[in-house]
Each structure stands twice: as structure tokens, then as C-alpha cells.
Design an enzyme around this catalytic site. Structure first.
Site: not given
Ligand code: AP5
Ligand code: MG
Ligand code: ZN
Length: 215
Positions: A13, A161
Site C-alpha cells: 500500500k 519499524r
Molecule cells: P509496503 O508498501 O511498505 O507495504 P504496506 O502495505 O504499506 O504494509 P504496512 O506494513 O505499512 O501495512 P500495515 O497496514 O501493517 O501498517 P500501517 O503503517 O498501515 O511494502 C512492504 C515491503 O515490501 C517494502 O519493503 C516494499 O519495498 C516491498 N514491496 C512492496 N511491493 C512489492 C512488490 N510488488 N514486490 C516485492 N516487494 C514489494 O499500520 C501500522 C499500525 O498502525 C497498525 O498495526 C495499527 O496499530 C496502527 N494503525 C494504522 N492505521 C490504523 C487504522 N486505520 N486504524 C487503527 N489502527 C491503525
Molecule cells: Mg505502509
């Protein structure tokens, strides 16, 4: 244009949102990034969110919806929005409808990144970002062009992270399955869900999303 990027942790994402920002001048609204900034700044929201995030559980709906509303207000109503990591529960999906209406916006697409869960742990545990500009990298899939130097800003400092360890990732995936995946049918019923193969190369995934946005 207002779109949601939906998918489990590590689906790509953030990676795709950053690319759409660069190519199309849209704005990325990542509640994860906003919460991490609040934790770093030690604000009341950050103090409340820190331990919850480290466990991989979800922060309260009220907190994240307020963050999103404030960000939309700050950015003005003419810039396209990419929601990354929000909404994540039915209550948040409902709030988003109200917030968007308040800003004269409506949702165009919900783009689901379809991925193979087994690959996600590897993606997440190999992830790192530039400490200065936030550009995302990966130990295997996306190294900086010059080792140790950010492609985008030249910084030599990177960070990982605290929630990117295997245990926490499992909890984050379970939260996704239990609370976030169930919001898809709401958007299906509106006919705005589009699916892309999130296992393809990063650039191919971007191409598939751009084809959807081009209608
Ligand atoms: P990346 O693009 O970083 O993946 P992502 O989908 O953004 O994954 P996240 O880990 O950020 O998602 P998340 O939902 O767990 O975390 P968030 O920050 O939202 O890609 C991952 C890796 O793969 C990278 O190294 C990239 O280079 C590689 N990659 C990408 N695409 C690729 C491909 N096609 N092929 C190969 N490699 C690839 O949330 C974190 C925490 O915050 C949550 O756990 C929660 O506690 C809190 N939080 C955030 N939002 C909310 C909400 N709305 N409600 C409640 N709590 C929330
Ligand atoms: Mg992310
Ligand atoms: Zn950088």
C-alpha cells in the site's frame, strides 16, 4: 479522485501510494505514518498509540478518523487522496463516508492488493525506509541504487519499524483478517472494488493501478 488502497500488512500500500503521489500529484494519507509521527513527537495521541502499535493491534477508530479529517482539511479539497491503511474497520468505513461528504468528496475506487500471505513476512522483515525523506526500500526487492545512499534525497540514514518483527506481523495479519477484510463487501455492493495482483513487480502493480484510474 479519491481511492482506498486495501490489503494486508506488507501488501504494498505504502509503496504504491508513494509512486502515485510522484506520478499523479495525488496525496497519500497513511494513518500508520501519521501515528508513527505522533509517537515520535510524543503527542497525547502518540502516547496512547505506541504500545498498541507495538503489539500489532488497532488504534481506536476515533483517533484515526480525526487524523484523516484533519489531514483532508489541511490539504484542501482539490487534491486527489489516496487512503493507505484507512479505513480498517466497519466503523472507520462509515466515518470515512461522512468525512468525505463533509469535504465535498466521494470515493472513486477501492483497490485491493491481492497477495500471498506467506510472502508478506519476508517483505515486512526486509523493509527499511530513509530516515530523512521516508522513501521505502527492501533488503532483497528494492535496494537503493548506490548502497547505503537514499535514491531520492541522498541521506545515508535508514530506519526500521519496531512492529516489523515476525510475532507482531502475525498479529497485524490476524487483525486484518478479522476486522479489515470484512469491510470489502460494503464497497463491493457499490461496485467500486477493483483487484490487482500485488505479487507482481512493483512497477507492474503501479501500471495495473494506473490503468484502473484511467478508467
Ligand atoms: P509496503 O508498501 O511498505 O507495504 P504496506 O502495505 O504499506 O504494509 P504496512 O506494513 O505499512 O501495512 P500495515 O497496514 O501493517 O501498517 P500501517 O503503517 O498501515 O511494502 C512492504 C515491503 O515490501 C517494502 O519493503 C516494499 O519495498 C516491498 N514491496 C512492496 N511491493 C512489492 C512488490 N510488488 N514486490 C516485492 N516487494 C514489494 O499500520 C501500522 C499500525 O498502525 C497498525 O498495526 C495499527 O496499530 C496502527 N494503525 C494504522 N492505521 C490504523 C487504522 N486505520 N486504524 C487503527 N489502527 C491503525
Ligand atoms: Mg505502509
Ligand atoms: Zn531519502
Amino acid at each position: 479522485m479519491n481511492i482506498i488502497l486495501l490489503g494486508p500488512p506488507g501488501a504494498g500500500k505504502g509503496t504504491q501510494a508513494q509512486r502515485l503521489v510522484e506520478h499523479h500529484g495525488m496525496r497519500q494519507l497513511s494513518t500508520g505514518d501519521m501515528l508513527r509521527a505522533a509517537v515520535k513527537a510524543g503527542t497525547p495521541v502518540g502516547l496512547e498509540a505506541k504500545a498498541v502499535m507495538e503489539r500489532g493491534e488497532l488504534v481506536s477508530d476515533e483517533i484515526v478518523s480525526k487524523l484523516i479529517d484533519a489531514e483532508l482539511t489541511a490539504m484542501g479539497d482539490s487534491v486527489g487522496a489516496i487512503f493507505d491503511g484507512y479505513p480498517r474497520t466497519e466503523a472507520q468505513a462509515h466515518s470515512l463516508d461522512e468525512i468525505l461528504a463533509g469535504h465535498g468528496r466521494s470515493l472513486d475506487y477501492v483497490i485491493e492488493l491481492e497477495v500471498d500471505e506467506d510472502a508478506l513476512v519476508e517483505r515486512i522483515t526486509g523493509r527499511f525506509t530513509c530516515a530523512a525523506c521516508g522513501e521505502g526500500y527492501h533488503d532483497v526487492f528494492k535496494q537503493p541504487r548506490v548502497p547505503g545512499v537514499c535514491d531520492k534525497c541522498g541521506s545515508t540514514e535508514f530506519k526500521r519499524r519496531p512492529d516489523d518483527n515476525e510475532d507482531t506481523v502475525r498479529t497485524r495479519m490476524a487483525e486484518y483478517r478479522a476486522k479489515t477484510a470484512p469491510i470489502l463487501p460494503v464497497y463491493e455492493a457499490r461496485g467500486i472494488v477493483r483487484r490487482v495482483d500485488g505479487m507482481a513487480d512493483i512497477a507492474e502493480v503501479t501500471g495495473a493501478i494506473e490503468a484502473i484510474l484511467a478508467g
